[in-house]
Design an enzyme around this catalytic site. Sequence first.
Site, PDB file in Angstrom:
ATOM      1  N   LEU A  38      -9.500   1.803   7.434  1.00 35.25           N
ATOM      2  CA  LEU A  38     -10.734   1.104   7.051  1.00 35.25           C
ATOM      3  C   LEU A  38     -10.461   0.102   5.939  1.00 35.25           C
ATOM      4  O   LEU A  38     -11.079  -0.971   5.871  1.00 35.25           O
ATOM      5  CB  LEU A  38     -11.771   2.124   6.571  1.00 35.25           C
ATOM      6  CG  LEU A  38     -12.270   3.135   7.620  1.00 35.25           C
ATOM      7  CD1 LEU A  38     -13.205   4.145   6.976  1.00 35.25           C
ATOM      8  CD2 LEU A  38     -12.953   2.419   8.780  1.00 35.25           C
ATOM      9  N   ARG A  40      -7.280  -0.961   2.667  1.00 35.72           N
ATOM     10  CA  ARG A  40      -5.962  -0.670   2.087  1.00 35.72           C
ATOM     11  C   ARG A  40      -5.848  -1.465   0.800  1.00 35.72           C
ATOM     12  O   ARG A  40      -6.136  -2.649   0.764  1.00 35.72           O
ATOM     13  CB  ARG A  40      -4.858  -1.068   3.075  1.00 35.72           C
ATOM     14  CG  ARG A  40      -3.434  -0.996   2.513  1.00 35.72           C
ATOM     15  CD  ARG A  40      -2.385  -1.304   3.571  1.00 35.72           C
ATOM     16  NE  ARG A  40      -2.259  -0.197   4.529  1.00 35.72           N
ATOM     17  CZ  ARG A  40      -1.519   0.889   4.298  1.00 35.72           C
ATOM     18  NH1 ARG A  40      -0.904   1.010   3.140  1.00 35.72           N
ATOM     19  NH2 ARG A  40      -1.426   1.857   5.198  1.00 35.72           N
ATOM     20  N   PHE A  43      -2.456   0.841  -4.046  1.00 35.68           N
ATOM     21  CA  PHE A  43      -2.080   2.251  -4.250  1.00 35.68           C
ATOM     22  C   PHE A  43      -3.022   3.201  -3.522  1.00 35.68           C
ATOM     23  O   PHE A  43      -3.082   4.378  -3.834  1.00 35.68           O
ATOM     24  CB  PHE A  43      -2.077   2.572  -5.749  1.00 35.68           C
ATOM     25  CG  PHE A  43      -1.279   1.592  -6.568  1.00 35.68           C
ATOM     26  CD1 PHE A  43      -1.922   0.659  -7.368  1.00 35.68           C
ATOM     27  CD2 PHE A  43       0.107   1.551  -6.489  1.00 35.68           C
ATOM     28  CE1 PHE A  43      -1.196  -0.282  -8.095  1.00 35.68           C
ATOM     29  CE2 PHE A  43       0.836   0.624  -7.212  1.00 35.68           C
ATOM     30  CZ  PHE A  43       0.189  -0.300  -8.022  1.00 35.68           C
ATOM     31  N   VAL A  45      -5.158   4.026   0.463  1.00 32.41           N
ATOM     32  CA  VAL A  45      -5.500   3.638   1.836  1.00 32.41           C
ATOM     33  C   VAL A  45      -6.712   4.474   2.236  1.00 32.41           C
ATOM     34  O   VAL A  45      -6.845   5.636   1.811  1.00 32.41           O
ATOM     35  CB  VAL A  45      -4.305   3.851   2.788  1.00 32.41           C
ATOM     36  CG1 VAL A  45      -3.940   5.311   2.923  1.00 32.41           C
ATOM     37  CG2 VAL A  45      -4.617   3.271   4.159  1.00 32.41           C
ATOM     38  N   VAL A  46      -7.628   3.860   2.992  1.00 29.74           N
ATOM     39  CA  VAL A  46      -8.867   4.542   3.377  1.00 29.74           C
ATOM     40  C   VAL A  46      -8.898   4.701   4.886  1.00 29.74           C
ATOM     41  O   VAL A  46      -8.724   3.718   5.619  1.00 29.74           O
ATOM     42  CB  VAL A  46     -10.102   3.742   2.921  1.00 29.74           C
ATOM     43  CG1 VAL A  46     -11.388   4.464   3.322  1.00 29.74           C
ATOM     44  CG2 VAL A  46     -10.075   3.528   1.412  1.00 29.74           C
ATOM     45  N   LYS A  61     -10.216   8.510   1.139  1.00 27.85           N
ATOM     46  CA  LYS A  61      -9.467   7.531   0.331  1.00 27.85           C
ATOM     47  C   LYS A  61      -8.260   8.254  -0.263  1.00 27.85           C
ATOM     48  O   LYS A  61      -8.402   9.114  -1.137  1.00 27.85           O
ATOM     49  CB  LYS A  61     -10.374   6.972  -0.770  1.00 27.85           C
ATOM     50  CG  LYS A  61      -9.742   5.866  -1.603  1.00 27.85           C
ATOM     51  CD  LYS A  61     -10.754   5.240  -2.539  1.00 27.85           C
ATOM     52  CE  LYS A  61     -10.168   4.084  -3.337  1.00 27.85           C
ATOM     53  NZ  LYS A  61     -11.186   3.483  -4.262  1.00 27.85           N
ATOM     54  N   ASP A 158     -15.423  -5.187 -10.201  1.00 25.23           N
ATOM     55  CA  ASP A 158     -14.795  -5.736  -8.989  1.00 25.23           C
ATOM     56  C   ASP A 158     -15.840  -5.941  -7.895  1.00 25.23           C
ATOM     57  O   ASP A 158     -15.608  -5.645  -6.719  1.00 25.23           O
ATOM     58  CB  ASP A 158     -13.665  -4.817  -8.489  1.00 25.23           C
ATOM     59  CG  ASP A 158     -12.680  -5.561  -7.589  1.00 25.23           C
ATOM     60  OD1 ASP A 158     -11.887  -4.888  -6.882  1.00 25.23           O
ATOM     61  OD2 ASP A 158     -12.722  -6.803  -7.553  1.00 25.23           O
TER      62      ASP A 158
HETATM   63  C1  LIG Z   1     -16.558   0.937   8.532  1.00 23.67           C
HETATM   64  C2  LIG Z   1     -15.825   0.355   7.327  1.00 23.67           C
HETATM   65  C3  LIG Z   1     -15.162  -0.845   7.470  1.00 23.67           C
HETATM   66  N1  LIG Z   1     -14.499  -1.394   6.416  1.00 23.67           N
HETATM   67  C4  LIG Z   1     -14.483  -0.723   5.239  1.00 23.67           C
HETATM   68  N2  LIG Z   1     -13.810  -1.306   4.203  1.00 23.67           N
HETATM   69  C5  LIG Z   1     -13.566  -0.832   2.961  1.00 23.67           C
HETATM   70  C6  LIG Z   1     -13.896  -1.636   1.867  1.00 23.67           C
HETATM   71  C7  LIG Z   1     -13.582  -1.228   0.576  1.00 23.67           C
HETATM   72  C8  LIG Z   1     -12.929  -0.020   0.350  1.00 23.67           C
HETATM   73  C9  LIG Z   1     -12.514   0.310  -1.038  1.00 23.67           C
HETATM   74  C10 LIG Z   1     -12.940   1.616  -1.529  1.00 23.67           C
HETATM   75  N3  LIG Z   1     -13.214   2.590  -2.047  1.00 23.67           N
HETATM   76  C11 LIG Z   1     -12.633   0.801   1.425  1.00 23.67           C
HETATM   77  C12 LIG Z   1     -12.951   0.393   2.741  1.00 23.67           C
HETATM   78  N4  LIG Z   1     -15.112   0.473   5.044  1.00 23.67           N
HETATM   79  C13 LIG Z   1     -15.791   1.013   6.074  1.00 23.67           C
HETATM   80  N5  LIG Z   1     -16.464   2.190   5.885  1.00 23.67           N
HETATM   81  C14 LIG Z   1     -16.462   2.966   4.748  1.00 23.67           C
HETATM   82  C15 LIG Z   1     -15.626   2.939   3.618  1.00 23.67           C
HETATM   83  C16 LIG Z   1     -16.084   3.962   2.821  1.00 23.67           C
HETATM   84  C17 LIG Z   1     -15.590   4.432   1.485  1.00 23.67           C
HETATM   85  C18 LIG Z   1     -15.484   3.487   0.360  1.00 23.67           C
HETATM   86  C19 LIG Z   1     -14.252   4.074   1.006  1.00 23.67           C
HETATM   87  N6  LIG Z   1     -17.123   4.540   3.433  1.00 23.67           N
HETATM   88  N7  LIG Z   1     -17.339   3.941   4.613  1.00 23.67           N
END
Ligand SMILES: Cc1cnc(Nc2ccc(CC#N)cc2)nc1Nc1cc(C2CC2)[nH]n1
Length: 326
Positions: A38, A40, A43, A45-46, A61, A158
Amino acid sequence: PGQTRSARGPGGLLSEIQTPIRTEPFTDHYTIIPGRELGRGKFAVVRKCVEKLTGHEFAAKFMRKRRKGQDCRTEIIHEIAVLELATASARVVNLHRVYEMASEMVLVLEFAAGGEIFNQCVSERDDEAFTEEDVKRLMRQILEGVTFLHRHNVVHLDLKPQNILLTSSSPLGDIKIVDFGLSRMVSSHQELREIMGTPEYVAPEILNYEPISTATDMWSIGVLAYVMLTGVSPFLGDDKQETFLNISQLNVSYGEEELDRAAVAFIQTLLRKQPHERATAEQCLQHAWLQPSLQEEQEEDSPESPSSTGTPEQEDEEQGGAGSLV
Ligand SMILES: Cc1cnc(Nc2ccc(CC#N)cc2)nc1Nc1cc(C2CC2)[nH]n1
């Protein structure tokens, strides 16, 4: 061993958390959805995951504890503490669980299926781009979340379209503010001056190494409003230096982007060099541009109540709202 560690970590970090840190394997309770992550960062990755017991979707995360040879566990604990503090706000992503392994910690976070508003800010397709009414509704929600954070002395540092997520993109859902990795606690006695954030969105005081405050977030919200309305990043230059020059010289144009007057007035209350001159999040919520449109009011008003007489700006002046700040 042998390396000297500064006695005080960076200022403005919280160190107490309530969430239990679980040490059993994360994969005992969650299935990681294979495929593109989702998000990166340097340090972290999600990844999307599903809780085995309930089938509920979450975003996990994975954060490295050691970065550039430094132990960064205290920064991760701070991010957890801020998410806990913000549990009461529906505008901030919810923290579900925390796991710790040998080299990383895992924050199990609420899943926002609509992804980053960034994608709809820059979309060329009319059916995907935001209407001005969409931007007003989303901006009101962002300001509700930031008002909550600033009332609790948290500055995000940020704020950008990549860190504002949507619960749903179609139909357009609600926003969730994410990523408190750069956030700090601001207090009256301790001054914070740290270079950080994403070049296009950083406020002039960051470039001049001057004290950071809640007003630093308000500058970023001014940039965010501009990008949401035009799809263009106002200060972006061909390289970082040019971008920084555009910011410190306040090189922003409103002409060619056919923005409406109230929207320009709103942005101009935020893109001000002096932090103390910028509108606060609370004042922004009172600005003429963000008041529900006459049509929305008529929808809400019952027929017998008097409809508004003056223009939004005149009405706003009567209410002494932020609109009169310009
Ligand atoms: C569908 C989706 C698509 N793109 C992102 N991008 C993204 C943007 C910033 C961060 C940075 C952070 N933190 C992490 C991912 N997150 C999504 N769903 C999330 C993401 C989350 C939690 C925040 C991670 N819940 N649902």
